[in-house]
Every structure is written in structure tokens, then in C-alpha cells.
Design a protein around this motif. Structure first.
Motif, mmCIF file in Angstrom:
data_model
loop_
_atom_site.group_PDB
_atom_site.id
_atom_site.type_symbol
_atom_site.label_atom_id
_atom_site.label_comp_id
_atom_site.label_asym_id
_atom_site.label_seq_id
_atom_site.Cartn_x
_atom_site.Cartn_y
_atom_site.Cartn_z
ATOM 1 N N LEU A 1 0.833 -1.204 0.000
ATOM 2 C CA LEU A 1 0.000 0.000 0.000
ATOM 3 C C LEU A 1 0.866 1.252 0.000
ATOM 4 O O LEU A 1 0.536 2.251 -0.663
ATOM 5 C CB LEU A 1 -0.924 0.006 1.220
ATOM 6 N N TYR A 2 1.951 1.193 0.739
ATOM 7 C CA TYR A 2 2.879 2.332 0.755
ATOM 8 C C TYR A 2 3.495 2.552 -0.627
ATOM 9 O O TYR A 2 3.593 3.689 -1.105
ATOM 10 C CB TYR A 2 3.977 2.090 1.789
ATOM 11 N N ARG A 3 3.884 1.470 -1.285
ATOM 12 C CA ARG A 3 4.445 1.590 -2.633
ATOM 13 C C ARG A 3 3.394 2.132 -3.605
ATOM 14 O O ARG A 3 3.693 2.958 -4.465
ATOM 15 C CB ARG A 3 4.951 0.232 -3.118
ATOM 16 N N PHE A 4 2.168 1.672 -3.445
ATOM 17 C CA PHE A 4 1.085 2.170 -4.295
ATOM 18 C C PHE A 4 0.906 3.672 -4.093
ATOM 19 O O PHE A 4 0.732 4.430 -5.052
ATOM 20 C CB PHE A 4 -0.213 1.434 -3.958
ATOM 21 N N TRP B 1 -5.511 11.745 -3.143
ATOM 22 C CA TRP B 1 -5.662 10.719 -2.111
ATOM 23 C C TRP B 1 -6.723 9.685 -2.466
ATOM 24 O O TRP B 1 -6.661 8.530 -2.021
ATOM 25 C CB TRP B 1 -6.038 11.378 -0.781
ATOM 26 N N TYR B 2 -7.702 10.078 -3.274
ATOM 27 C CA TYR B 2 -8.808 9.173 -3.577
ATOM 28 C C TYR B 2 -8.363 7.942 -4.364
ATOM 29 O O TYR B 2 -9.084 6.947 -4.423
ATOM 30 C CB TYR B 2 -9.909 9.912 -4.346
ATOM 31 N N TRP B 3 -7.165 8.003 -4.961
ATOM 32 C CA TRP B 3 -6.645 6.835 -5.664
ATOM 33 C C TRP B 3 -6.375 5.677 -4.697
ATOM 34 O O TRP B 3 -6.379 4.511 -5.096
ATOM 35 C CB TRP B 3 -5.357 7.188 -6.409
ATOM 36 N N THR B 4 -6.122 6.016 -3.452
ATOM 37 C CA THR B 4 -5.767 4.979 -2.476
ATOM 38 C C THR B 4 -6.980 4.428 -1.728
ATOM 39 O O THR B 4 -6.829 3.520 -0.910
ATOM 40 C CB THR B 4 -4.766 5.539 -1.447
ATOM 41 N N VAL B 5 -8.163 4.960 -1.988
ATOM 42 C CA VAL B 5 -9.346 4.543 -1.230
ATOM 43 C C VAL B 5 -9.648 3.063 -1.447
ATOM 44 O O VAL B 5 -9.825 2.297 -0.489
ATOM 45 C CB VAL B 5 -10.571 5.400 -1.607
ATOM 46 N N LEU B 6 -9.724 2.630 -2.702
ATOM 47 C CA LEU B 6 -10.070 1.234 -2.991
ATOM 48 C C LEU B 6 -9.052 0.256 -2.407
ATOM 49 O O LEU B 6 -9.452 -0.697 -1.709
ATOM 50 C CB LEU B 6 -10.215 1.021 -4.496
ATOM 51 N N VAL C 1 -9.905 -2.554 0.503
ATOM 52 C CA VAL C 1 -9.637 -3.980 0.284
ATOM 53 C C VAL C 1 -8.754 -4.523 1.403
ATOM 54 O O VAL C 1 -8.996 -5.614 1.939
ATOM 55 C CB VAL C 1 -8.971 -4.201 -1.089
ATOM 56 N N PHE C 2 -7.730 -3.758 1.768
ATOM 57 C CA PHE C 2 -6.857 -4.191 2.870
ATOM 58 C C PHE C 2 -7.634 -4.283 4.177
ATOM 59 O O PHE C 2 -7.439 -5.224 4.954
ATOM 60 C CB PHE C 2 -5.682 -3.232 3.034
ATOM 61 N N ILE D 1 -2.967 -3.825 -7.138
ATOM 62 C CA ILE D 1 -1.725 -3.054 -7.117
ATOM 63 C C ILE D 1 -0.832 -3.453 -8.287
ATOM 64 O O ILE D 1 -0.198 -2.599 -8.921
ATOM 65 C CB ILE D 1 -1.006 -3.256 -5.771
ATOM 66 N N THR D 2 -0.789 -4.755 -8.590
ATOM 67 C CA THR D 2 -0.007 -5.231 -9.730
ATOM 68 C C THR D 2 -0.454 -4.556 -11.022
ATOM 69 O O THR D 2 0.359 -4.039 -11.791
ATOM 70 C CB THR D 2 -0.160 -6.758 -9.884
ATOM 71 N N THR D 3 -1.756 -4.561 -11.247
ATOM 72 C CA THR D 3 -2.300 -3.984 -12.478
ATOM 73 C C THR D 3 -2.019 -2.489 -12.564
ATOM 74 O O THR D 3 -1.577 -1.984 -13.607
ATOM 75 C CB THR D 3 -3.816 -4.237 -12.550
ATOM 76 N N CYS D 4 -2.264 -1.786 -11.476
ATOM 77 C CA CYS D 4 -2.070 -0.329 -11.481
ATOM 78 C C CYS D 4 -0.609 0.047 -11.700
ATOM 79 O O CYS D 4 -0.299 0.962 -12.478
ATOM 80 C CB CYS D 4 -2.576 0.268 -10.167
ATOM 81 N N ILE D 5 0.294 -0.661 -11.030
ATOM 82 C CA ILE D 5 1.711 -0.347 -11.181
ATOM 83 C C ILE D 5 2.188 -0.697 -12.593
ATOM 84 O O ILE D 5 2.953 0.053 -13.206
ATOM 85 C CB ILE D 5 2.547 -1.090 -10.121
ATOM 86 N N ALA D 6 1.721 -1.827 -13.123
ATOM 87 C CA ALA D 6 2.121 -2.213 -14.478
ATOM 88 C C ALA D 6 1.655 -1.177 -15.496
ATOM 89 O O ALA D 6 2.407 -0.796 -16.407
ATOM 90 C CB ALA D 6 1.553 -3.589 -14.817
#
Length: 281
Positions: A125-128, A137-142, A146-147, A191-196
Motif C-alpha cells: 500500500l505504501y508503494r502504491f 488521495w482518492y486513488w488509495t481509497v479502494l 480492500v486491505f 496493485i499489480t495492475t495499477c503499477i504495471a
């Protein structure tokens, strides 16, 4: 030709299940060896760094991962000893004893690995956040929601495992464990999909700006390491085999426990080597 020395009253499936238990111990030990190597490597590099709050934080984080990995691997091996040595004449054989959960030792192993997964997920989550904080900040809501769901289910699972007579293979545990691991894996997939996507987009921008191909940053290796896909793939193998009660779960679970530490350490190693993606990438 039948083996005259085969254990009595055990079917081929029983023997296969026992083999997977033993093989899982070896695979878990191999994964622990990888964890140990990465721990030494990361800690050595941290000692070379100029001391700061972030360096001390990483030292503590790496030490905690290693401590939990040690406890998890040690208790897992001890459960194997209890299954095949101390309780070899348990009614129903080693399979029956293993199904009891291994007593306090097995409980410790399961709880430690569940807690270990929290540390991995928080790090992801920190890396995301590092990748997407600039967009709001709203990008981190989902991912955070989930976490939170995964954390709640895993906490309930720990509570149930502490109840006498309840094991990881009890119905109520299965009803909690499957959605817990599914949500935890889903978090990694998100997170995998978003980072890729972010990485591929940055490569496109670099090519458009003609500042290089960006291939040194966006290889499949970097995307796999940064997104902790190692845990995702391993988790899927375990989740499917656990859901259908396949003996393959005995091979996957010990490795899964260690991969929860290996994935963050691979990312930290890239950070220390200056090859990881950051918020300024």
C-alpha cells in the motif's frame, strides 16, 4: 508390485498426502533460505547507508520480517516432527494428526504467517501511494478498503484458530480463510495492475520525449518485483488447492508464508540499489 513395508491401512491418496506434507517442509525451507539471503543482503546495504529515520525504519521492518520468517519456518518444521516422529502412531496416521493443526506449535505458525501478510500488504500500500499520491488521495481509497476487509477477516480467522478444536481445515476456518486469502490476493492483483499500467505509461512518455527507450526501468522483471507478483501467483496456487482440498496446498502453504517476506525484501533491495521506481519516476 505392492510394497510389503508400506504403512498398513493407508490408501495411495493418504500416502500421497503425506508425501506432499514432507515435500512442503523442504520447499518451505528452500524459500526460507532465499529469505535469509535477501535479509543479509538488504541489512548489509542498510548498514552502508547514511543513518536516517527512513533507514532505521527499513532496518526495523526487515528485522521484523526476518523474525516472523524464522518463527514461521521453525514452527512449520516442528509440526513436521510432531507429525512423523513424536506422534507417528496417532490414530489414523500422520494425516489424521496433521489435520488436528499441530497443537500450539501449528497455531503459532499459522498466526505468525497471517500477521506477516499484514506487513507485506501495508508495504505494498505504501508503494502504491508512492506511485499514485500525486494524482490525489482518492486513488488509495479502494486499495485501503480492500486491505481493511482482508485485515478484518484475517483477524477473525486468528480468533477462531485460537478456539480449542478449531483448525485451519475446520468449516468455519475455511469460510473465513478463503475470502481472506482471496481478498489479500485481489489487493495484490489491483496493485499489480495499477503499477504495471503506470510503468508502461511512463515508458510511452519516455519514448515520446525521446529521452531513451526506458527499457532499463520497465522490464518484465522490474514490473514483477515491484508489484509483488511472486506472492500473487503463489497465493493463487494455494487458494485454489485449499478451496478444493487438494494435497497441493501442503506444497504451497509453506512457500506462501516465506514469499510474504521475500516479495517486500526484493522491492527493498531494488530501493537500496537505486533501481526501484519512486514517486518521482
Amino acid at each position: 508390485m505392492s510394497n510389503p513395508f508400506a504403512p498398513p491401512n493407508e490408501s495411495p491418496h493418504d500416502l500421497y498426502n503425506e508425501r506432499t506434507i514432507i515435500d512442503g517442509l523442504f520447499l518451505g525451507a528452500i524459500a526460507y533460505g532465499i529469505h535469509l539471503t535477501l535479509f543479509i543482503w538488504c541489512f548489509y546495504l542498510l548498514l552502508q547507508k547514511k543513518k536516517s529515520r527512513s533507514v532505521y525504519f527499513l532496518m526495523l521492518y526487515v528485522l521484523l520480517l526476518f523474525a516472523m520468517g524464522n518463527i514461521g519456518n521453525g514452527t512449520n518444521i516442528k509440526v513436521g516432527e510432531l507429525t512423523f516422529v513424536d506422534n507417528r502412531n496417532f490414530p489414523g496416521g500422520p494425516n489424521a494428526f496433521f489435520a488436528t493443526g499441530g497443537g500450539p506449535v501449528g497455531l503459532t505458525c499459522n498466526v505468525i504467517y497471517i500477521i506477516n501478510s499484514w506487513f507485506q500488504d501495508v508495504f505494498l500500500l505504501y508503494r502504491f501511494w508512492m506511485f499514485f499520491a500525486r494524482y490525489g488521495w482518492y486513488w488509495t481509497v479502494l486499495p485501503n478498503l480492500v486491505f481493511l476487509a482482508s485485515f478484518t477477516l484475517s483477524l477473525l480467522l486468528i480468533i477462531m484458530l485460537c478456539v480449542p478444536g478449531i483448525t485451519l481445515w475446520s468449516t468455519i476456518s475455511i469460510n473465513l480463510a478463503i475470502p481472506y486469502w482471496a481478498i489479500s490476493i485481489a489487493l495484490n492483483v489491483i496493485i499489480t495492475t495499477c503499477i504495471a499500467i503506470r510503468v508502461l505509461y511512463m515508458r510511452h512518455q519516455m519514448r515520446q520525449a525521446r529521452v531513451g527507450s526506458g527499457s532499463e526501468y520497465v522490464t518484465y522483471t522490474s514490473m514483477t518485483v515491484e508489484s509483488a507478483a511472486l506472492y500473487t501467483v503463489n497465493g493463487l496456487i494455494f487458494l485454489v488447492s485449499y478451496a478444493v482440498n487438494s494435497p497441493i496446498q501442503n506444497l504451497a502453504l509453506p512457500v506462501l508464508g516465506q514469499s510474504q517476506s521475500i516479495s517486500p525484501l526484493l522491492i527493498i533491495l531494488r530501493v537500496l540499489q537505486g533501481r526501484a521506481w519512486s514517486s518521482t519516476t
